[in-house]
Scaffold this motif. Sequence first.
Motif, PDB file in Angstrom:
ATOM      1  N   LYS A 157       0.889  -1.210  -0.043  1.00  0.00           N
ATOM      2  CA  LYS A 157      -0.018   0.048  -0.143  1.00  0.00           C
ATOM      3  C   LYS A 157       0.830   1.473  -0.011  1.00  0.00           C
ATOM      4  CE  LYS A 157      -4.309   0.461   1.395  1.00  0.00           C
ATOM      5  NZ  LYS A 157      -5.358   0.386   0.934  1.00  0.00           N
ATOM      6  N   HIS A 158       1.856   1.011   0.664  1.00  0.00           N
ATOM      7  CA  HIS A 158       2.970   2.249   0.890  1.00  0.00           C
ATOM      8  C   HIS A 158       3.678   2.540  -0.489  1.00  0.00           C
ATOM      9  CE1 HIS A 158       5.568   5.356   2.643  1.00  0.00           C
ATOM     10  NE2 HIS A 158       6.652   4.691   2.127  1.00  0.00           N
ATOM     11  N   ALA A 165      -1.028   6.990  -5.279  1.00  0.00           N
ATOM     12  CA  ALA A 165      -2.386   6.394  -5.623  1.00  0.00           C
ATOM     13  C   ALA A 165      -3.047   5.723  -4.441  1.00  0.00           C
ATOM     14  CB  ALA A 165      -2.007   5.211  -6.502  1.00  0.00           C
ATOM     15  N   ASP A 166      -4.427   5.248  -4.321  1.00  0.00           N
ATOM     16  CA  ASP A 166      -4.997   4.935  -2.964  1.00  0.00           C
ATOM     17  C   ASP A 166      -4.846   3.399  -2.812  1.00  0.00           C
ATOM     18  OD1 ASP A 166      -6.906   7.248  -2.420  1.00  0.00           O
ATOM     19  OD2 ASP A 166      -7.479   6.997  -4.258  1.00  0.00           O
ATOM     20  N   GLU A 167      -4.529   2.724  -3.936  1.00  0.00           N
ATOM     21  CA  GLU A 167      -4.339   1.292  -3.789  1.00  0.00           C
ATOM     22  C   GLU A 167      -3.532   0.537  -4.493  1.00  0.00           C
ATOM     23  OE1 GLU A 167      -4.628  -1.266  -2.068  1.00  0.00           O
ATOM     24  OE2 GLU A 167      -6.775  -1.899  -1.821  1.00  0.00           O
ATOM     25  N   ALA A 168      -3.014  -0.516  -4.102  1.00  0.00           N
ATOM     26  CA  ALA A 168      -2.055  -1.390  -5.223  1.00  0.00           C
ATOM     27  C   ALA A 168      -2.725  -2.476  -5.659  1.00  0.00           C
ATOM     28  CB  ALA A 168      -0.806  -1.807  -4.272  1.00  0.00           C
ATOM     29  N   GLU A 178      -5.075  -9.859  -5.938  1.00  0.00           N
ATOM     30  CA  GLU A 178      -5.941  -9.059  -5.385  1.00  0.00           C
ATOM     31  C   GLU A 178      -5.234  -7.862  -5.125  1.00  0.00           C
ATOM     32  OE1 GLU A 178      -7.193 -10.377  -1.326  1.00  0.00           O
ATOM     33  OE2 GLU A 178      -5.299 -10.934  -1.090  1.00  0.00           O
ATOM     34  N   CYS A 179      -5.959  -6.892  -4.160  1.00  0.00           N
ATOM     35  CA  CYS A 179      -5.286  -5.390  -3.839  1.00  0.00           C
ATOM     36  C   CYS A 179      -4.547  -5.575  -2.437  1.00  0.00           C
ATOM     37  CB  CYS A 179      -6.299  -4.568  -4.035  1.00  0.00           C
ATOM     38  SG  CYS A 179      -6.840  -4.141  -5.740  1.00  0.00           S
ATOM     39  N   SER A 180      -3.927  -4.563  -2.145  1.00  0.00           N
ATOM     40  CA  SER A 180      -3.370  -4.655  -1.018  1.00  0.00           C
ATOM     41  C   SER A 180      -4.494  -4.751   0.352  1.00  0.00           C
ATOM     42  CB  SER A 180      -2.246  -3.451  -0.580  1.00  0.00           C
ATOM     43  OG  SER A 180      -2.964  -2.172  -0.780  1.00  0.00           O
TER      44      SER A 180
END
Length: 286
Positions: A157-158, A165-168, A178-180
Amino acid sequence: MKVIWGNEIVDRNKVTIDFEDRGYQFGDGVYEVISFYNRTYFCMEEHIDRFFSSAKKIEMRMPLSKSELKELITDLLNESEATDGYIYIQMTRGNASPRDHSYPSQDVVPLLTGSIAAAERDTDKLKKGIKTTLEEDIRWLRCDIKMISLLGNIMLKHEAHKKNADEAILHRGNIVTECSSSNVAMVKDGAIYTHPDGNLILPGITKIVWKACAEQLNIPVYERPFTTEELLEADEVFCSSTTKEVMPVNQIDDKVFELPESGSLIRLLQSCYEKKVVEQCGDLTN
Ligand SMILES: Cc1ncc(COP(=O)(O)O)c(C=O)c1O
């Protein structure tokens, strides 16, 4: 402020947790986040089931039953004044000293904590979407467990945050997982694609809800791995989680996605999701 601490509801400032607690020492524990709207939990059964299932996967005994836990979290919500928000609950394997990697004996009592945060739905982002980046999924191979050791997720995420950006969005090789902190799905030619459940992703509760919506709306859903190339060629992309609901993605690295139009699949899923919230929790305030 009241919180749950070891099966009781107490004042926040009464809580003391020993530094030998295995949650603190090893990140040895599991957690859940459940949203509430109009002071009513959404999908409480599903979240409690997943909480117990995560504990079982790490052979952690639960010191209370599902119905005792439901009663406790309902009592905590009744103590709070929040209308909409989330409850965070976590269970660690408890306080076992001296520090030792091995699981302690079964008479060490796991420690439950829980707290409520008021939060409004982010209707602006739900409309406009979020910016994301693609990051190599560096996490371990048991991402199906909702565990408190989140270092991989927060590092990823960092990386996204460093690029504003908001999301990885995560991929192993060229396969999107998937996402973080959410699941991800893409829309192509009227169908939805998302990674199948298994050890590489968290089985999302929000995913269960949007899949039920897709079925109602006769939208085909294919749970099969897809590539980063396919993702970048998608018509629409969305993330889903308890806190993000069905969240449009408006950008992946440099690739910009148009705002979903009113009849688009994302908009249909969003309005169906809202209807399901209203059915369980009553009218939405925003
Ligand atoms: C890594 C990850 N995947 C997926 C999800 C979505 O799960 P849910 O829809 O149950 O909130 C989350 C939620 O926090 C998450 O952290």
